[in-house]
Structure formats: structure tokens, C-alpha cells
Design a protein around this motif. Structure first.
Motif, short mmCIF file in Angstrom:
data_model
loop_
_atom_site.label_atom_id
_atom_site.label_comp_id
_atom_site.label_asym_id
_atom_site.label_seq_id
_atom_site.Cartn_x
_atom_site.Cartn_y
_atom_site.Cartn_z
N MET A 1 14.18 10.51 -45.74
CA MET A 1 13.69 10.32 -44.37
C MET A 1 12.98 8.97 -44.26
O MET A 1 12.16 8.61 -45.11
N THR A 2 13.31 8.20 -43.25
CA THR A 2 12.76 6.86 -43.10
C THR A 2 11.36 6.92 -42.51
O THR A 2 11.13 7.57 -41.51
N LEU A 3 10.43 6.22 -43.14
CA LEU A 3 9.11 6.06 -42.56
C LEU A 3 9.20 4.95 -41.53
O LEU A 3 9.63 3.85 -41.82
N ALA A 4 8.83 5.24 -40.32
CA ALA A 4 8.99 4.25 -39.26
C ALA A 4 7.79 4.24 -38.35
O ALA A 4 7.09 5.23 -38.18
N GLU A 5 7.57 3.09 -37.78
CA GLU A 5 6.52 2.90 -36.78
C GLU A 5 7.15 2.22 -35.59
O GLU A 5 7.95 1.30 -35.74
N THR A 6 6.83 2.70 -34.41
CA THR A 6 7.40 2.10 -33.22
C THR A 6 6.30 1.54 -32.34
O THR A 6 5.30 2.21 -32.09
N GLU A 7 6.47 0.27 -31.92
CA GLU A 7 5.59 -0.32 -30.93
C GLU A 7 6.23 -0.05 -29.58
O GLU A 7 7.31 -0.57 -29.27
N THR A 8 5.60 0.78 -28.76
CA THR A 8 6.24 1.28 -27.56
C THR A 8 5.67 0.67 -26.29
O THR A 8 4.46 0.67 -26.09
N THR A 9 6.55 0.15 -25.46
CA THR A 9 6.19 -0.33 -24.13
C THR A 9 7.29 0.17 -23.20
O THR A 9 8.19 -0.56 -22.84
N VAL A 10 7.25 1.45 -22.88
CA VAL A 10 8.37 2.13 -22.23
C VAL A 10 8.63 1.58 -20.83
O VAL A 10 7.73 1.53 -19.99
N ARG A 11 9.89 1.16 -20.61
CA ARG A 11 10.37 0.78 -19.28
C ARG A 11 11.84 1.14 -19.22
O ARG A 11 12.60 0.79 -20.11
N ALA A 12 12.23 1.86 -18.19
CA ALA A 12 13.62 2.29 -18.08
C ALA A 12 14.55 1.09 -17.92
O ALA A 12 14.25 0.15 -17.20
N VAL A 14 15.43 -1.24 -20.02
CA VAL A 14 15.18 -2.45 -20.80
C VAL A 14 14.97 -2.10 -22.26
O VAL A 14 14.59 -0.98 -22.61
N ALA A 15 15.21 -3.06 -23.12
CA ALA A 15 14.98 -2.91 -24.56
C ALA A 15 13.90 -3.89 -24.96
O ALA A 15 14.14 -5.11 -24.97
N ARG A 16 12.72 -3.37 -25.26
CA ARG A 16 11.61 -4.24 -25.66
C ARG A 16 10.75 -3.61 -26.75
O ARG A 16 9.78 -4.20 -27.19
N ASP A 17 11.11 -2.40 -27.19
CA ASP A 17 10.36 -1.74 -28.24
C ASP A 17 10.76 -2.27 -29.61
O ASP A 17 11.87 -2.79 -29.80
N VAL A 18 9.85 -2.14 -30.57
CA VAL A 18 10.09 -2.59 -31.95
C VAL A 18 9.90 -1.39 -32.87
O VAL A 18 8.89 -0.69 -32.78
N ILE A 19 10.89 -1.16 -33.74
CA ILE A 19 10.79 -0.08 -34.71
C ILE A 19 10.80 -0.68 -36.10
O ILE A 19 11.57 -1.60 -36.39
N MET A 20 9.93 -0.17 -36.98
CA MET A 20 9.76 -0.71 -38.32
C MET A 20 9.84 0.40 -39.35
O MET A 20 9.38 1.51 -39.11
N GLY A 34 16.22 1.51 -25.81
CA GLY A 34 14.94 0.85 -25.63
C GLY A 34 14.50 -0.03 -26.78
O GLY A 34 13.45 -0.68 -26.68
N ILE A 35 15.27 -0.09 -27.87
CA ILE A 35 14.85 -0.86 -29.05
C ILE A 35 15.32 -2.31 -28.93
O ILE A 35 16.52 -2.58 -28.84
N GLY A 36 14.39 -3.24 -28.93
CA GLY A 36 14.71 -4.66 -28.88
C GLY A 36 14.82 -5.29 -30.25
O GLY A 36 15.49 -6.31 -30.42
N ALA A 37 14.17 -4.68 -31.26
CA ALA A 37 14.24 -5.20 -32.63
C ALA A 37 13.98 -4.07 -33.62
O ALA A 37 13.14 -3.19 -33.38
N ALA A 38 14.72 -4.10 -34.71
CA ALA A 38 14.51 -3.18 -35.83
C ALA A 38 14.14 -4.01 -37.05
O ALA A 38 14.83 -4.98 -37.37
N ILE A 39 13.05 -3.63 -37.71
CA ILE A 39 12.49 -4.45 -38.78
C ILE A 39 12.38 -3.65 -40.07
O ILE A 39 11.77 -2.57 -40.10
N TRP A 40 12.97 -4.19 -41.12
CA TRP A 40 12.83 -3.64 -42.47
C TRP A 40 11.65 -4.35 -43.11
O TRP A 40 11.72 -5.50 -43.48
#
Length: 208
Positions: A1-12, A14-20, A34-40
Motif C-alpha cells: 500500500m502506497t503511503l501518500a499525502e495530498t495537498e488539496t485545493t478542491v475545484r471542480a 481543474v487539476a491543481r492538487d499534488v499527491i506524494m 484533480g491531480i496536477g502533479a504526482a511526486i515520488w
């Protein structure tokens, strides 16, 4: 299972959230709504980091080429050879990592060719926040600070600006991302570090 953190700025729409996350699997979440960037958020190997940080600027490998994803490792290795870098564990790690990241991007975006760049710069490459005119772009700073990112409209609020770690691998959506969502996550080169502003940046774009 991936440990992830999401920076959320919800707007219908658009994609501007960041998941790490701490494993490469997190990069597949670039397809999530909604994901604008995925970061390893990986940490560099200590010996590799000392090696690449200690290289003279003239010896840092530079390249730009459009090649099949399966040939990236060989191409980077050849570029290191032309730069005069003797074969070593660290040189093999650099070529292998670039090749692995190209394969990941190719699989996620279903492309067989990529444009790969190894950029060396001691100044700011792209000083303004922007979104690239590509479907997506993978960025990894092997030496020097990582790229900075911020939601569109928040560029002047320094509290919202985040920076990738050295060695982290990130996929940012571009303006040509397929689908109805509009990309509203911006990124830029970081301001130069006074101690050592030289960066070795890997950039991988899909080729249609």
C-alpha cells in the motif's frame, strides 16, 4: 500500500492538487481526477549524491534527444562517456535511473518514444511559474534544488510555494493533458542557491 499525502485545493473541472508518496507507484496517480502533479518523494543514495555534487561543471552530462523509451539508459550512459566520466557505480546508477523513469512515463502515458534532456545550468532556467505545452512532463533534479510549484493564482503567496527535494521524481500535467480538466498547477526553476546554484536536471516528455 502506497503511503501518500495530498495537498488539496478542491475545484471542480481543474487539476491543481499534488499527491506524494514514497514508492514509484504514486506516479500512476497523475491520472486521478484533480491531480496536477504526482511526486515520488525518494531520497538520493548518499554515495551517488556526493559523486554528482562533486563533479566539475564541465563534466556534467548534457543531452537532448528523442529516442525509444527502452534506449534511454544506453543513451545517457553514452552521454556520460562523451562527457569524460569514467565508468563507476554512480555513473551506472544515473543512467539506470533515467532509463527507469523514462520507462515509467512511457507506460503511464502509453508512448513508445520520449524526448529526454539532461540540462546543466548555474542560473534560473525558467524563472516564471508556468504550465508546459505538453501532455505531461517528468522532472528530477539530480544535483541542486528541485523545481518549485504552486496553484495558479497563488504565485505571489510565498507560503503556498513548495519545492521538490533533490532526487525526487515528479510528473506534472501540461496544457495538452487529455480530457476536460484544466491544469492549474504551475512550476518553475528555483532561485539560485548562493552555496552552489549548479543544477543537473532530468526532463522527460512523451512523444506522440
Amino acid at each position: 500500500m502506497t503511503l501518500a499525502e495530498t495537498e488539496t485545493t478542491v475545484r471542480a473541472g481543474v487539476a491543481r492538487d499534488v499527491i506524494m508518496g514514497r514508492t514509484a507507484d504514486i506516479l500512476a496517480d497523475i491520472h486521478a481526477p484533480g491531480i496536477g502533479a504526482a511526486i515520488w518523494t525518494r531520497s538520493p543514495d548518499a554515495d551517488f549524491q556526493r559523486w554528482v555534487d562533486g563533479l566539475p561543471i564541465r563534466s556534467l552530462p548534457k543531452m537532448k534527444a528523442v529516442i525509444p523509451v527502452g534506449r534511454v539508459e544506453v543513451a545517457v550512459s553514452a552521454t556520460c562517456e562523451m562527457a569524460g566520466l569514467p565508468e563507476s557505480r554512480e555513473r551506472i546508477m544515473l543512467a539506470g535511473d533515467a532509463g527507469a523513469l523514462a520507462l515509467i512515463l512511457g507506460r503511464l502515458l502509453n508512448v513508445s518514444r520520449v524526448q529526454i534532456r539532461l540540462d546543466v545550468a548555474s542560473g534560473v532556467m525558467c524563472p516564471k511559474f508556468h504550465t508546459d505545452a505538453v501532455p505531461a512532463r517528468l522532472l528530477c533534479s539530480y544535483r541542486g534544488p528541485g523545481s518549485e510549484y504552486v496553484p495558479a493564482g497563488q504565485e505571489s503567496d510565498l507560503r503556498r510555494v513548495r519545492r521538490l527535494r533533490t532526487g525526487a521524481a515528479a510528473i506534472f500535467r501540461g496544457t495538452r493533458w487529455p480530457g476536460a480538466e484544466r491544469t492549474e498547477l504551475l512550476h518553475r526553476s528555483p532561485p539560485p542557491d548562493q552555496a552552489d546554484s549548479t543544477r543537473l536536471l532530468l526532463v522527460i516528455d512523451p512523444v506522440d
